[in-house]
Design an enzyme around this catalytic site. Structure first.
Site, mmCIF file in Angstrom:
data_model
loop_
_atom_site.group_PDB
_atom_site.id
_atom_site.type_symbol
_atom_site.label_atom_id
_atom_site.label_comp_id
_atom_site.label_asym_id
_atom_site.label_seq_id
_atom_site.Cartn_x
_atom_site.Cartn_y
_atom_site.Cartn_z
ATOM 1 N N GLU A 1 1.775 23.955 59.547
ATOM 2 C CA GLU A 1 0.997 24.023 60.792
ATOM 3 C C GLU A 1 -0.502 23.872 60.510
ATOM 4 O OE1 GLU A 1 1.557 24.716 64.242
ATOM 5 O OE2 GLU A 1 3.627 24.125 63.834
ATOM 6 N N CYS B 1 15.118 22.844 67.117
ATOM 7 C CA CYS B 1 14.535 24.002 66.431
ATOM 8 C C CYS B 1 15.688 24.738 65.777
ATOM 9 C CB CYS B 1 13.837 24.901 67.445
ATOM 10 S SG CYS B 1 13.266 26.465 66.767
ATOM 11 N N ASP C 1 11.372 22.288 71.019
ATOM 12 C CA ASP C 1 11.150 23.010 69.759
ATOM 13 C C ASP C 1 10.090 24.063 70.035
ATOM 14 O OD1 ASP C 1 11.116 23.742 67.026
ATOM 15 O OD2 ASP C 1 9.418 22.418 66.640
ATOM 16 N N SER C 2 9.916 24.979 69.088
ATOM 17 C CA SER C 2 8.856 25.962 69.234
ATOM 18 C C SER C 2 7.479 25.316 69.093
ATOM 19 C CB SER C 2 9.021 27.053 68.172
ATOM 20 O OG SER C 2 9.075 26.466 66.888
ATOM 21 N N CYS D 1 14.823 23.766 58.532
ATOM 22 C CA CYS D 1 13.727 24.132 59.439
ATOM 23 C C CYS D 1 12.981 22.858 59.796
ATOM 24 C CB CYS D 1 12.782 25.121 58.753
ATOM 25 S SG CYS D 1 11.321 25.503 59.739
ATOM 26 N N HIS E 1 9.949 22.129 60.127
ATOM 27 C CA HIS E 1 8.701 21.797 59.444
ATOM 28 C C HIS E 1 8.888 21.362 57.989
ATOM 29 C CE1 HIS E 1 7.061 23.752 62.925
ATOM 30 N NE2 HIS E 1 5.822 23.705 62.474
HETATM 31 N N1 DGL Z 1 11.005 25.356 64.783
HETATM 32 C C1 DGL Z 1 11.236 26.461 63.871
HETATM 33 C C2 DGL Z 1 12.565 26.233 63.140
HETATM 34 O O1 DGL Z 1 13.020 25.112 62.984
HETATM 35 C C3 DGL Z 1 10.120 26.623 62.875
HETATM 36 C C4 DGL Z 1 8.830 27.072 63.490
HETATM 37 C C5 DGL Z 1 8.886 28.448 64.092
HETATM 38 O O2 DGL Z 1 9.092 29.439 63.354
HETATM 39 O O3 DGL Z 1 8.744 28.532 65.292
HETATM 40 O O4 DGL Z 1 13.164 27.175 62.703
#
Ligand code: DGL
Length: 267
Positions: free
Chosen positions: A155, A76, A13-14, A187, A189
């Protein structure tokens, strides 16, 4: 498959959000080992362009493939939206993203075919959820809403503040007139905002999150490919982070709800 079933599941994931997918995987598949890569040094992905996300996703995948994973989970939504097809064309192992499983679950849940999808700017602009839902349910009405401030709220651990409520109310204002019955959190988060979102939208709307449905899809893929763990050993979990490891460990614990050890920083 030459002992491949005992290899770990690779997840990227990011940042920390994909730990919600891992949390579900640990619950669902307690014997499986996992390697998690958080590209927190390059977060956010949500507001970056398609080519950048594809490049990052290829790099992240190669990093995990070199660790001999048996299945890759793109935990992600933005990376799934932009790069899943490319990754599946490039690499031979099974690769599971978040979008199709999430869309499938929303279609199963909807009573009147009226579904809203929340996501990052990148995910919503790609129209991946809209297309995935309409592919399964061509008559569905889909209302996409980009919520770029949701990720920073989570975050920064700021999601119980009055400001967070105002932002959620503002983004979800279009729902008042749209008469949707299902709301898809597209998403990583957003599940941490689920209580607040539930409070704002009321009890009549079903909330669906892509983390749970993604984990279910991974379990099905392992089973389908004959890759489920068949040994007697205990699972192990390892983490790789492209930014501060201590921040990842501390904030990640809130997502994973279990202690995070074995964290490695990568340059
Ligand atoms: N992991 C990203 C998503 O699910 C959210 C966080 C980001 O923007 O990097 O889209």
């Amino acid at each position: 498959m030459n002992g491949q079933h005992n290899a770990p599941i690779g997840i990227f994931d990011s940042g920390i959000g994909g730990l919600l997918v891992m949390k579900q995987l640990v619950k669902l598949l307690p014997k499986e080992s996992c390697l998690y890569f958080a590209d927190s040094g390059r977060l956010p992905y949500g507001d970056k362009g398609r080519q950048t996300i594809i490049r990052y996703s290829i790099e992240n995948s190669i990093f995990l493939l070199e660790k001999k994973i048996k299945i890759l989970v793109v935990a992600c939504n933005t990376a799934t939206a932009h790069a899943l097809d490319t990754l599946q064309a490039l690499f031979k192992l099974p690769i599971i993203g978040t979008v199709e499983p999430g869309a499938q679950r929303a279609v199963e849940k909807t009573t009147h075919g009226r579904i809203a999808v929340l996501g990052t700017q990148g995910t919503i602009a790609s129209e991946c959820y809209q297309k995935a839902i309409l592919k399964i349910a061509p008559k569905a009405a889909v209302l996409p809403i980009a919520c770029p401030l949701f990720v920073p709220l989570v975050e920064e651990n700021y999601f119980t503040s009055p400001a967070a409520r105002l932002i959620v109310q503002d983004y979800l204002n279009p729902l008042k007139k749209a008469r949707i019955d299902t709301l898809l959190l597209g998403c990583t988060h957003y599940p941490l905002l689920a209580d607040l979102i539930r409070d704002v939208v009321g009890d009549q709307i079903a909330l669906v999150d892509s983390a749970t449905s993604c984990a279910d899809a991974v379990a099905a893929a392992l089973e389908g490919h004959g890759l489920s763990y068949d040994g007697e050993g205990l699972p192990s979990y390892g983490y790789f982070v492209s930014d501060d490891t201590e921040k990842f460990r501390q904030r990640g614990t809130q997502f994973l709800e279990m202690p995070i050890e074995n964290v490695h920083g990568i340059a």
